[in-house]
Design an enzyme around this catalytic site. Sequence first.
Site, PDB file in Angstrom:
ATOM      1  N   ASP A 296     -10.463   3.256   1.420  1.00 52.99           N
ATOM      2  CA  ASP A 296     -10.714   2.738   2.776  1.00 52.99           C
ATOM      3  C   ASP A 296     -11.399   3.784   3.665  1.00 52.99           C
ATOM      4  O   ASP A 296     -12.345   3.459   4.394  1.00 52.99           O
ATOM      5  CB  ASP A 296      -9.395   2.325   3.457  1.00 52.99           C
ATOM      6  CG  ASP A 296      -8.898   0.970   2.966  1.00 52.99           C
ATOM      7  OD1 ASP A 296      -9.724   0.161   2.508  1.00 52.99           O
ATOM      8  OD2 ASP A 296      -7.678   0.728   3.051  1.00 52.99           O
TER       9      ASP A 296
ATOM     10  N   LYS B 208       0.817  -1.222   0.000  1.00 56.37           N
ATOM     11  CA  LYS B 208       0.000   0.000   0.000  1.00 56.37           C
ATOM     12  C   LYS B 208       0.851   1.274   0.000  1.00 56.37           C
ATOM     13  O   LYS B 208       0.432   2.303  -0.525  1.00 56.37           O
ATOM     14  CB  LYS B 208      -0.923   0.010   1.212  1.00 56.37           C
ATOM     15  CG  LYS B 208      -2.147  -0.883   1.056  1.00 56.37           C
ATOM     16  CD  LYS B 208      -3.075  -0.716   2.241  1.00 56.37           C
ATOM     17  CE  LYS B 208      -4.447  -1.250   1.906  1.00 56.37           C
ATOM     18  NZ  LYS B 208      -5.437  -1.003   2.943  1.00 56.37           N
TER      19      LYS B 208
ATOM     20  N   ASN C 204      -4.958   2.009  -2.143  1.00 52.61           N
ATOM     21  CA  ASN C 204      -5.581   0.674  -2.233  1.00 52.61           C
ATOM     22  C   ASN C 204      -6.246   0.429  -3.589  1.00 52.61           C
ATOM     23  O   ASN C 204      -6.762  -0.653  -3.822  1.00 52.61           O
ATOM     24  CB  ASN C 204      -6.570   0.435  -1.080  1.00 52.61           C
ATOM     25  CG  ASN C 204      -7.910   1.094  -1.309  1.00 52.61           C
ATOM     26  OD1 ASN C 204      -8.021   2.054  -2.069  1.00 52.61           O
ATOM     27  ND2 ASN C 204      -8.938   0.593  -0.656  1.00 52.61           N
TER      28      ASN C 204
ATOM     29  N   LEU D 275     -13.568  -3.284  13.087  1.00 47.85           N
ATOM     30  CA  LEU D 275     -13.144  -3.463  11.694  1.00 47.85           C
ATOM     31  C   LEU D 275     -12.984  -4.936  11.332  1.00 47.85           C
ATOM     32  O   LEU D 275     -13.028  -5.317  10.165  1.00 47.85           O
ATOM     33  CB  LEU D 275     -11.810  -2.737  11.452  1.00 47.85           C
ATOM     34  CG  LEU D 275     -11.876  -1.416  10.696  1.00 47.85           C
ATOM     35  CD1 LEU D 275     -12.800  -0.425  11.372  1.00 47.85           C
ATOM     36  CD2 LEU D 275     -10.501  -0.804  10.533  1.00 47.85           C
TER      37      LEU D 275
HETATM   38  P1  NAP Z   1      -1.681  -3.268  10.845  1.00 48.52           P
HETATM   39  O1  NAP Z   1      -1.211  -2.199   9.931  1.00 48.52           O
HETATM   40  O2  NAP Z   1      -0.837  -4.461  11.086  1.00 48.52           O
HETATM   41  O3  NAP Z   1      -1.965  -2.557  12.263  1.00 48.52           O
HETATM   42  C1  NAP Z   1      -2.459  -3.256  13.373  1.00 48.52           C
HETATM   43  C2  NAP Z   1      -2.487  -2.354  14.604  1.00 48.52           C
HETATM   44  O4  NAP Z   1      -3.005  -3.121  15.699  1.00 48.52           O
HETATM   45  C3  NAP Z   1      -1.095  -1.868  15.045  1.00 48.52           C
HETATM   46  O5  NAP Z   1      -1.240  -0.602  15.640  1.00 48.52           O
HETATM   47  C4  NAP Z   1      -0.714  -2.914  16.101  1.00 48.52           C
HETATM   48  O6  NAP Z   1       0.201  -2.449  17.054  1.00 48.52           O
HETATM   49  C5  NAP Z   1      -2.055  -3.133  16.762  1.00 48.52           C
HETATM   50  N1  NAP Z   1      -2.095  -4.400  17.474  1.00 48.52           N
HETATM   51  C6  NAP Z   1      -1.843  -5.636  16.968  1.00 48.52           C
HETATM   52  N2  NAP Z   1      -1.975  -6.562  17.945  1.00 48.52           N
HETATM   53  C7  NAP Z   1      -2.297  -5.887  19.067  1.00 48.52           C
HETATM   54  C8  NAP Z   1      -2.542  -6.284  20.418  1.00 48.52           C
HETATM   55  N3  NAP Z   1      -2.487  -7.567  20.787  1.00 48.52           N
HETATM   56  N4  NAP Z   1      -2.855  -5.330  21.309  1.00 48.52           N
HETATM   57  C9  NAP Z   1      -2.906  -4.027  20.955  1.00 48.52           C
HETATM   58  N5  NAP Z   1      -2.665  -3.580  19.703  1.00 48.52           N
HETATM   59  C10 NAP Z   1      -2.374  -4.504  18.778  1.00 48.52           C
HETATM   60  O7  NAP Z   1      -3.089  -3.838  10.400  1.00 48.52           O
HETATM   61  P2  NAP Z   1      -4.250  -3.017   9.673  1.00 48.52           P
HETATM   62  O8  NAP Z   1      -4.103  -3.110   8.209  1.00 48.52           O
HETATM   63  O9  NAP Z   1      -4.319  -1.678  10.316  1.00 48.52           O
HETATM   64  O10 NAP Z   1      -5.548  -3.912  10.045  1.00 48.52           O
HETATM   65  C11 NAP Z   1      -6.067  -3.961  11.358  1.00 48.52           C
HETATM   66  C12 NAP Z   1      -7.333  -4.807  11.370  1.00 48.52           C
HETATM   67  O11 NAP Z   1      -8.354  -4.157  10.625  1.00 48.52           O
HETATM   68  C13 NAP Z   1      -7.150  -6.200  10.716  1.00 48.52           C
HETATM   69  O12 NAP Z   1      -7.881  -7.136  11.455  1.00 48.52           O
HETATM   70  C14 NAP Z   1      -7.762  -6.030   9.349  1.00 48.52           C
HETATM   71  O13 NAP Z   1      -8.296  -7.243   8.835  1.00 48.52           O
HETATM   72  C15 NAP Z   1      -8.886  -5.048   9.667  1.00 48.52           C
HETATM   73  N6  NAP Z   1      -9.266  -4.260   8.492  1.00 48.52           N
HETATM   74  C16 NAP Z   1     -10.557  -4.314   8.082  1.00 48.52           C
HETATM   75  C17 NAP Z   1     -10.968  -3.569   6.995  1.00 48.52           C
HETATM   76  C18 NAP Z   1     -12.400  -3.624   6.557  1.00 48.52           C
HETATM   77  O14 NAP Z   1     -12.690  -3.224   5.425  1.00 48.52           O
HETATM   78  N7  NAP Z   1     -13.310  -4.073   7.394  1.00 48.52           N
HETATM   79  C19 NAP Z   1     -10.044  -2.747   6.311  1.00 48.52           C
HETATM   80  C20 NAP Z   1      -8.723  -2.714   6.755  1.00 48.52           C
HETATM   81  C21 NAP Z   1      -8.344  -3.471   7.849  1.00 48.52           C
HETATM   82  P3  NAP Z   1       1.801  -2.483  16.775  1.00 48.52           P
HETATM   83  O15 NAP Z   1       2.031  -1.416  15.762  1.00 48.52           O
HETATM   84  O16 NAP Z   1       2.367  -2.183  18.107  1.00 48.52           O
HETATM   85  O17 NAP Z   1       2.118  -3.855  16.265  1.00 48.52           O
END
Ligand code: NAP
Length: 294
Positions: A109, A73, A94, A240
Amino acid sequence: MSKYYSLGLIGYPLLKSQSPNLHSAAIRSSNLMGEYKLYPIEPFPLGKDALFEIVERVRDGQLSGLNVTIPHKTNIIPVIDKLSPEAELIGAVNTLYSQDGVVFGDNTDATGFIKDLSRHFNRVFDKKSKKVEIEKKKALVLGAGGAARAVVFALLNAGWMVIIAARNPVKAMDIAHSYKLFANSDRIICIPLEKKSISIELHSINLVVNATPVGMYPDVNRSPWPGGLTLPPGAFIYDLVYKPHETKFIQTAIMEGLPAVNGIGMLVEQAALAFELWTGVSPSREIMSKAVEH
Ligand code: NAP
């Protein structure tokens, strides 16, 4: 002869992507001809040449449009010609398409999230005659990754105050810093994702968004919400995560009598907005939602 749309997704790995189901449903329900393929491209540096090559296929019209997901991305930004204002501010792309040999990068998004949120939020609060004034709206966003970045942008743009609660304060500050030019710095604050810090803000929060992957399959018994803390009274809960459809976080919200939704609406909306950019056709969200696997 009617146009054939060659669409697809680049990212890595792509095994569990819902995008082919969503876009195939959109193609069929819009009576268009086309296909949506997966193009796995390894992370940099291994995938660099492949990423350049596939962008060239968009430029010369062999591919009508692509979605972009993790880990490309941000990588893709220097490879394309023009960014939409949203993609530029969010710092992530995206959706790709080309016009007259110019490759455009957009980000659906943020709009996908806010459109779905507005649909749910206004419905719930209108129904109860409790619609909150925009200047009093305060959202708590859990997480500071790519999705949080798009969600925070969308909320600030729609006039919300935003609190980012993250386990890594540096990442949260980085998001706040990148948006301070278009949102006053007093409209965005960062706190640790901990019971003590959240409880201070609890009674002023109207919306909680989980933008972490916590609770996602297979870790279905985990919740991003700190243990021993009630949810903000009267708040709307938006997770999400969409697999499972009813996460532990959503179950807690329901037990506390709060309205709660998962991320399927956002998933469908961001896909539908990308489809509109490629084809000019607004596909049926209902049919696309039905195509999402349970
Ligand atoms: P990402 O870039 O990997 O970011 C994940 C975030 O969550 C980071 O800030 C991470 O912290 C934090 N995190 C992970 N494990 C954690 C824990 N155990 N406790 C506290 N914080 C934690 O992922 P992303 O792309 O943002 O996606 C996040 C979620 O949203 C995923 O489940 C994805 O499937 C979902 N999503 C859904 C949609 C939709 O259309 N519905 C769109 C996009 C994403 P660190 O930085 O410290 O690792």
